[in-house]
Write an enzyme that holds these catalytic residues in place. Structure first.
Site, PDB file in Angstrom:
ATOM      1  N   SER A 254       0.848  -1.190   0.000  1.00 20.40           N
ATOM      2  CA  SER A 254       0.000   0.000   0.000  1.00 20.40           C
ATOM      3  C   SER A 254       0.883   1.238   0.000  1.00 20.40           C
ATOM      4  CB  SER A 254      -0.897   0.004   1.233  1.00 20.40           C
ATOM      5  OG  SER A 254      -0.110   0.271   2.375  1.00 20.40           O
ATOM      6  N   LYS A 255       0.226   2.375  -0.047  1.00 18.18           N
ATOM      7  CA  LYS A 255       0.909   3.676  -0.059  1.00 18.18           C
ATOM      8  C   LYS A 255       1.990   3.779   1.015  1.00 18.18           C
ATOM      9  CE  LYS A 255      -0.390   6.423  -3.258  1.00 18.18           C
ATOM     10  NZ  LYS A 255       0.746   6.537  -4.169  1.00 18.18           N
TER      11      LYS A 255
END
Ligand code: GLU
Length: 489
Positions: A254-255
């Site tokens: 994820s980010k």
């Protein structure tokens, strides 16, 4: 395998292409190319609320940039179009009618509030969440009442309430699910658009898809799809669920782990060659050992047998390293072409346009040290600047003073201004300047250290004489005169 291989990449246009999603596209493409099959792009745009402008173009641009070409789909067309689900609604409606007629689907009038409340209650009671089948067994009269009141509805699939559903997944092997654990899922939403489950089954069938290779997150949806194929009496494709991609902390990528969109990697100066190679190893391997291999090799050897079940770890350090490997393999003119847009993006207007011949001379000086193309603008900035920025004190090397430094710079300028421009080569400059240095009684570190700062404003640079040769006599003499002025002033 015969030419009947038809695989698809089915992005939802809900944002920038996530690297995991592009890995899925790439594995489908590799599988098609390896087997002489067709690779199809189909846009799954039925969730109107989540569509973001420009994302289809971004996804397609990203594929093109990587060199992943498709045989059918947007921009190229094909015999199975349209390739946007929003243009295929009639097909889903026809299937919906068939499912209602056969008793495999029913209209559900429950309000979104009731369904949300139900889920909350199930969560409170620690029960499995899902629709409770309330509208499945309405009497004809009850149904009539709902219809005449104009209640809105969704169409739900009537899941078998006992038994089990299984698939033999090309990657995960035999997987089986209890039917009573899958609820009556929605096929058509109240806005008349199909859900993913409905559209994916109809399209994969209509488009003669032979293998559905997709991310593991879709595995739990597979029993629904299998039941839909069964209810519609359609032949099933071969399923294959690709392993998850985790960050180095083993959490879902994820980010938090850094950039996740393909565009961010492109803009950060990663090459398509490195990304293809790196992404191929996110779940596939040639022999468990080989790391660096070009797309051609991967294409020739890609098989599902060599796609593993365990989650793949996204190792950014490895990507960086690999990017450096591919940058070093580029021919100088190729690297210059790729650096140019990065320089144009970063440099102020007064440094533009970039002289292509000069850039080509500079490339060999930095090629070894570039990890990404985005390192180029900083590594090359002082070559382009009219006057390198530095504090005059930096010119003065250890055990020297300003006067001695000034004399050294003046001497270098005198020696170099006599050089025939044709002879302005690293070897010749080194010969001349070494001689001048010893005459001045300076060691190499002192004399060349001062010249390095005069040329670049930095203490660490590519080899001094190579740098001077690339800059050429005019720039070199100009920089020496600037250094003189600084020391004198
Ligand atoms: N539209 C889905 C996605 O974007 C595709 C799932 C599938 O390949 O079946 O992930």
């Amino acid at each position: 395998m015969s030419n009947s291989v038809r695989v698809r990449y089915a992005p939802s246009p809900t944002g920038d292409p996530h690297i995991g999603n592009i890995r899925t596209a790439m594995f489908n493409w590799l599988f098609a190319r390896r087997n002489g099959g067709r690779f199809i792009v189909r846009v799954e745009d039925t969730d109107q609320s989540r569509i973001t402008a420009g994302s289809v173009e971004n996804i397609l641009d990203g594929l093109e940039w990587l060199g992943i070409d498709w045989d059918e789909g947007p921009r190229v067309g094909g015999p199975y179009g349209p390739y946007f689900q929003s243009e295929r609604l009639a097909r889903y409606n026809a299937a919906a009618e068939r499912l209602i007629a056969s008793g495999d689907a029913y209209r559900c009038y429950c309000s979104p509030e009731r369904v949300a409340e139900l889920r909350k209650e199930q969560a409170r009671n620690k029960q499995r969440q899902g629709y409770d089948g309330h509208c499945r067994f309405l009497s004809d009269a009850e149904r009539q009442t709902q219809e005449s009141s104009g209640a809105s509805w969704v169409l739900r699939f009537a899941m078998p309430q006992s038994g089990s559903t299984s698939v033999d997944d090309a990657i995960r092997g035999h997987v089986e699910w209890r039917n009573d654990l899958t609820d009556d899922f929605v096929l058509v939403k109240s806005d008349g658009f199909p859900t993913y489950h409905m559209a994916v089954v109809i399209d994969d069938h209509d488009m003669d898809i032979s293998h559905v290779l997709r991310a593991e997150e879709w595995l739990p949806s597979t029993p629904r799809h299998v039941q839909l194929y069964r209810a519609l009496a359609l032949p099933m494709p071969q399923f294959g669920h690709l392993p998850m991609i985790l960050g180095s902390d083993r959490a879902k990528l994820s980010k938090r782990h850094g950039a996740t969109s393909l565009m961010e990697y492109r803009d950060a100066g990663y090459t398509p060659e490195a990304l293809i190679n790196f992404m191929a190893l996110l779940g596939w391997s040639l022999d468990g050992a080989t790391e660096v291999m070009p797309a051609d090799t991967i294409r020739q050897h890609f098989t599902l047998e060599r796609v593993g079940k365990p989650a793949a770890i996204f190792d950014l350090d490895k990507l960086q390293w690999m990017n450096g490997v591919y940058i070093r393999q580029l021919a100088p003119d190729g690297l210059a072409d790729r650096l140019l847009p990065f320089l144009e993006r970063e440099y102020p207007p007064e440094l533009l346009p970039i002289d292509p011949d000069y850039l080509l001379r500079l490339v060999p000086l930095v090629q070894e040290r570039l990890k990404t193309l985005a390192d180029g603008p900083d590594m090359l900035s002082y070559f382009f600047a009219d006057s390198p920025q530095y504090d005059a004190q930096m010119l003065v090397q250890r055990n020297m003073d300003a006067d001695g430094t000034l004399a050294a710079i003046q001497r270098a300028a005198a020696v170099l201004s006599d050089v025939d421009p044709q002879q302005f080569t690293a070897e010749y400059l080194e010969e001349l300047l070494r001689a001048a240095g010893s005459e001045l009684g300076l060691n190499g570190r002192q004399f060349f250290g001062a010249l390095r700062v005069a040329m670049s404003g930095r203490n660490a640079t590519p080899p001094l004489f190579d740098m001077m040769q690339a800059m050429g006599p005019e720039r070199v003499l100009h920089r020496l005169s600037l250094a003189e002025a600084r020391l004198a002033g």
